[in-house]
Design a protein around this motif. Structure first.
Motif, mmCIF file in Angstrom:
data_model
loop_
_atom_site.group_PDB
_atom_site.id
_atom_site.type_symbol
_atom_site.label_atom_id
_atom_site.label_comp_id
_atom_site.label_asym_id
_atom_site.label_seq_id
_atom_site.Cartn_x
_atom_site.Cartn_y
_atom_site.Cartn_z
ATOM 1 N N LEU A 222 0.805 -1.219 0.000
ATOM 2 C CA LEU A 222 0.000 0.000 0.000
ATOM 3 C C LEU A 222 0.839 1.270 0.000
ATOM 4 O O LEU A 222 0.371 2.327 -0.435
ATOM 5 C CB LEU A 222 -0.916 0.030 1.234
ATOM 6 N N GLU A 223 2.060 1.186 0.489
ATOM 7 C CA GLU A 223 2.869 2.389 0.645
ATOM 8 C C GLU A 223 3.317 2.929 -0.706
ATOM 9 O O GLU A 223 3.888 2.215 -1.513
ATOM 10 C CB GLU A 223 4.088 2.098 1.527
ATOM 11 N N GLY A 224 3.002 4.204 -0.930
ATOM 12 C CA GLY A 224 3.506 4.905 -2.105
ATOM 13 C C GLY A 224 2.774 4.635 -3.401
ATOM 14 O O GLY A 224 3.254 5.039 -4.469
ATOM 15 N N VAL A 225 1.616 3.971 -3.361
ATOM 16 C CA VAL A 225 0.893 3.715 -4.609
ATOM 17 C C VAL A 225 -0.126 4.818 -4.860
ATOM 18 O O VAL A 225 -0.471 5.592 -3.975
ATOM 19 C CB VAL A 225 0.191 2.338 -4.582
ATOM 20 N N ARG A 226 -0.645 4.867 -6.070
ATOM 21 C CA ARG A 226 -1.575 5.911 -6.461
ATOM 22 C C ARG A 226 -2.907 5.756 -5.735
ATOM 23 O O ARG A 226 -3.262 4.684 -5.264
ATOM 24 C CB ARG A 226 -1.806 5.854 -7.979
ATOM 25 N N ASP A 227 -3.641 6.860 -5.682
ATOM 26 C CA ASP A 227 -4.873 6.910 -4.896
ATOM 27 C C ASP A 227 -5.871 5.826 -5.279
ATOM 28 O O ASP A 227 -6.565 5.288 -4.433
ATOM 29 C CB ASP A 227 -5.538 8.283 -5.040
ATOM 30 N N GLU A 228 -5.968 5.505 -6.575
ATOM 31 C CA GLU A 228 -7.007 4.570 -7.007
ATOM 32 C C GLU A 228 -6.604 3.115 -6.807
ATOM 33 O O GLU A 228 -7.432 2.213 -6.924
ATOM 34 C CB GLU A 228 -7.356 4.795 -8.484
ATOM 35 N N LEU A 229 -5.342 2.855 -6.506
ATOM 36 C CA LEU A 229 -4.855 1.479 -6.468
ATOM 37 C C LEU A 229 -5.084 0.744 -5.152
ATOM 38 O O LEU A 229 -5.341 -0.464 -5.167
ATOM 39 C CB LEU A 229 -3.371 1.448 -6.837
ATOM 40 N N PRO A 230 -4.996 1.384 -3.976
ATOM 41 C CA PRO A 230 -5.076 0.620 -2.723
ATOM 42 C C PRO A 230 -6.279 -0.287 -2.605
ATOM 43 O O PRO A 230 -6.179 -1.415 -2.127
ATOM 44 C CB PRO A 230 -5.118 1.720 -1.654
ATOM 45 N N HIS A 231 -7.445 0.173 -3.043
ATOM 46 C CA HIS A 231 -8.656 -0.629 -2.907
ATOM 47 C C HIS A 231 -8.625 -1.867 -3.805
ATOM 48 O O HIS A 231 -9.374 -2.806 -3.584
ATOM 49 C CB HIS A 231 -9.882 0.218 -3.244
ATOM 50 N N SER A 232 -7.761 -1.845 -4.817
ATOM 51 C CA SER A 232 -7.721 -2.945 -5.779
ATOM 52 C C SER A 232 -6.735 -4.039 -5.406
ATOM 53 O O SER A 232 -6.637 -5.041 -6.105
ATOM 54 C CB SER A 232 -7.360 -2.402 -7.174
ATOM 55 N N ILE A 233 -5.980 -3.856 -4.310
ATOM 56 C CA ILE A 233 -4.966 -4.830 -3.918
ATOM 57 C C ILE A 233 -5.546 -5.827 -2.921
ATOM 58 O O ILE A 233 -6.121 -5.441 -1.903
ATOM 59 C CB ILE A 233 -3.746 -4.136 -3.286
ATOM 60 N N ALA A 234 -5.388 -7.111 -3.222
ATOM 61 C CA ALA A 234 -5.721 -8.182 -2.284
ATOM 62 C C ALA A 234 -4.531 -9.136 -2.232
ATOM 63 O O ALA A 234 -3.804 -9.281 -3.221
ATOM 64 C CB ALA A 234 -6.980 -8.919 -2.703
ATOM 65 N N VAL A 235 -4.333 -9.782 -1.093
ATOM 66 C CA VAL A 235 -3.192 -10.686 -0.931
ATOM 67 C C VAL A 235 -3.668 -12.010 -0.361
ATOM 68 O O VAL A 235 -4.459 -12.039 0.587
ATOM 69 C CB VAL A 235 -2.118 -10.078 -0.006
ATOM 70 N N VAL A 236 -3.179 -13.094 -0.928
ATOM 71 C CA VAL A 236 -3.465 -14.436 -0.435
ATOM 72 C C VAL A 236 -2.146 -15.181 -0.275
ATOM 73 O O VAL A 236 -1.311 -15.179 -1.188
ATOM 74 C CB VAL A 236 -4.385 -15.212 -1.400
ATOM 75 N N VAL A 237 -1.938 -15.788 0.893
ATOM 76 C CA VAL A 237 -0.765 -16.636 1.110
ATOM 77 C C VAL A 237 -1.108 -18.032 0.606
ATOM 78 O O VAL A 237 -1.990 -18.707 1.148
ATOM 79 C CB VAL A 237 -0.358 -16.673 2.591
ATOM 80 N N ASP A 238 -0.422 -18.463 -0.436
ATOM 81 C CA ASP A 238 -0.692 -19.777 -1.035
ATOM 82 C C ASP A 238 -0.099 -20.911 -0.196
ATOM 83 O O ASP A 238 -0.690 -21.980 -0.070
ATOM 84 C CB ASP A 238 -0.116 -19.838 -2.455
ATOM 85 N N GLU A 239 1.080 -20.670 0.357
ATOM 86 C CA GLU A 239 1.760 -21.721 1.123
ATOM 87 C C GLU A 239 2.711 -21.070 2.118
ATOM 88 O O GLU A 239 3.378 -20.076 1.810
ATOM 89 C CB GLU A 239 2.542 -22.637 0.170
ATOM 90 N N MET A 240 2.767 -21.637 3.324
ATOM 91 C CA MET A 240 3.695 -21.139 4.339
ATOM 92 C C MET A 240 4.099 -22.307 5.224
ATOM 93 O O MET A 240 3.250 -22.905 5.890
ATOM 94 C CB MET A 240 3.050 -20.035 5.178
ATOM 95 N N SER A 241 5.387 -22.635 5.243
ATOM 96 C CA SER A 241 5.845 -23.777 6.035
ATOM 97 C C SER A 241 7.349 -23.696 6.242
ATOM 98 O O SER A 241 8.068 -23.083 5.441
ATOM 99 C CB SER A 241 5.490 -25.099 5.330
ATOM 100 N N PRO A 242 7.858 -24.330 7.317
ATOM 101 C CA PRO A 242 9.312 -24.381 7.524
ATOM 102 C C PRO A 242 9.965 -25.160 6.394
ATOM 103 O O PRO A 242 9.429 -26.167 5.902
ATOM 104 C CB PRO A 242 9.459 -25.117 8.863
ATOM 105 N N ARG A 243 11.137 -24.705 5.977
ATOM 106 C CA ARG A 243 11.857 -25.414 4.919
ATOM 107 C C ARG A 243 12.428 -26.710 5.480
ATOM 108 O O ARG A 243 12.935 -26.742 6.607
ATOM 109 C CB ARG A 243 12.975 -24.542 4.355
ATOM 110 N N GLU A 244 12.321 -27.765 4.693
ATOM 111 C CA GLU A 244 12.804 -29.077 5.129
ATOM 112 C C GLU A 244 14.299 -29.001 5.447
ATOM 113 O O GLU A 244 15.105 -28.520 4.633
ATOM 114 C CB GLU A 244 12.549 -30.121 4.045
ATOM 115 N N GLY A 245 14.668 -29.448 6.641
ATOM 116 C CA GLY A 245 16.055 -29.444 7.054
ATOM 117 C C GLY A 245 16.553 -28.093 7.551
ATOM 118 O O GLY A 245 17.714 -27.959 7.938
ATOM 119 N N ARG A 246 15.658 -27.062 7.526
ATOM 120 C CA ARG A 246 16.027 -25.725 7.992
ATOM 121 C C ARG A 246 14.956 -25.202 8.946
ATOM 122 O O ARG A 246 14.103 -24.399 8.564
ATOM 123 C CB ARG A 246 16.177 -24.776 6.797
ATOM 124 N N PRO A 247 14.945 -25.625 10.186
ATOM 125 C CA PRO A 247 13.916 -25.183 11.127
ATOM 126 C C PRO A 247 13.962 -23.687 11.416
ATOM 127 O O PRO A 247 13.008 -23.130 11.958
ATOM 128 C CB PRO A 247 14.223 -25.996 12.398
#
Length: 320
Positions: A222-247
């Motif tokens: 959201l920081e520094g974007v044009r006035d019309e853009l903030p409402h159009s941004i959505a975020v989805v986390v597709d995957e989040m997990s510890p890396r194998e062998g790297r806790p």
């Protein structure tokens, strides 16, 4: 051990709690309401003592009912930060307004936020009329952002807010400087019922980590974007997990969605420069949240007019 039914995200769960609740202990829910960008999220973070809701100078930053949990020896206050109430222009806006109104009926006390650095306007008067219809729930009027106003302006705003309706209390505060934040908490708690704690000691929010991570990415975008853009941004986390062998390392793969190809170009920037800045800023916040190193992979996609499309709103987590 006693049990309590508490909300977790959009669901409910039974939590076992200790029986050592002191006599006179109060516990319950408060919500903040106000027009967009009046400091509701910043005030909630100040009360909780840590960042549980994203903040931005852009209106309509908050899109969900975020719960922050305030622990005190004599009380537990669960603060629900709601989106700003406004005249909706899209289906998303209608759903956000519906979320606010439903929240008003479910809490023990309402905090009506009005900024000290701006005159009382039509939006504030509209919300005051809405609150006048909530007969059984006490309303505490909170004049926020006093650090941005002179003493005379604060006095004027307090008088103007007093003319908007009947309030249980009226209090000025500044979440940025800490001025009277504890007093705001005291006043809200004074309207809570006696009862046992609703959440275990140490819990600061009931938001799932993936939701918090998605919100931190959106905050950075959201920081520094044009006035019309903030409402159009959505975020989805597709995957989040510890890396194998790297806790000590968590891999996060996330998608930023916008409504038009031109907006995608703005988010990515020249040769990907802006997306790298967003990723770096978001990664710092996510590492602070998770307490571990983070590998963050961001992708940007176009979902045409998603704010007006029921199917896409459901896909992005904005349900009826």
């Amino acid at each position: 051990m006693a049990e309590a039914l508490v909300p977790v995200g959009d669901n409910w769960t039974v939590t076992r709690l200790g029986d050592g609740t002191p006599e006179g202990f109060r516990a319950g829910f408060a919500c903040f309401i106000g027009r967009p960008n009046v400091g509701k999220s910043t005030l909630m973070n100040a009360l909780v003592g840590t960042k549980v809701a994203i903040t931005s100078s852009r209106p309509q930053t908050t899109r969900r009912a975020i719960r922050g949990i305030v622990h005190r020896p004599d009380a537990q206050l669960v603060v629900v930060d709601t989106p700003g109430l406004h005249k909706p222009r899209t289906l998303l806006g209608e759903r956000l307004d519906s979320l606010v109104r439903s929240t008003l009926t479910e809490v023990d006390v309402i905090g009506f936020c009005v900024p000290a650095d701006q005159p009382v306007g039509p939006g504030d008067k509209y919300i005051a009329r809405e609150l006048a219809g909530v007969k059984k729930t006490p309303v505490v009027a909170i004049v926020t952002k006093t650090d941005l106003a002179s003493p005379d302006q604060v006095a004027e705003r307090l008088a103007a807010v007093g003319g908007l309706g009947e309030f249980a209390d009226i209090v000025p505060c500044s979440a940025e400087s800490g001025f009277q934040v504890d007093l705001v908490g005291d006043l809200l708690i004074s309207h809570l019922p006696d009862g046992m704690a609703l959440y275990p000691e140490g819990d600061l929010t009931d938001e799932p980590e993936q939701v918090l991570v998605a919100e931190l990415i959106r905050e950075a975008a959201l920081e520094g974007v044009r006035d019309e853009l903030p409402h159009s941004i959505a975020v989805v986390v597709d995957e989040m997990s510890p890396r194998e062998g790297r806790p000590d390392l968590v891999d996060v793969y996330a998608h930023l969605f916008v409504e038009r190809s031109s907006q995608k170009g703005i988010i990515i920037g020249h040769k990907g420069a802006r997306l790298r800045e967003v990723g770096a800023a978001a990664r710092r916040q996510i590492e602070a949240l998770l307490g571990t190193k983070v590998f963050l992979d961001l992708r940007v996609s176009v979902l045409k007019d998603w704010q007006r499309d029921p199917k896409q709103l459901r896909r992005l987590g904005f349900y009826d």
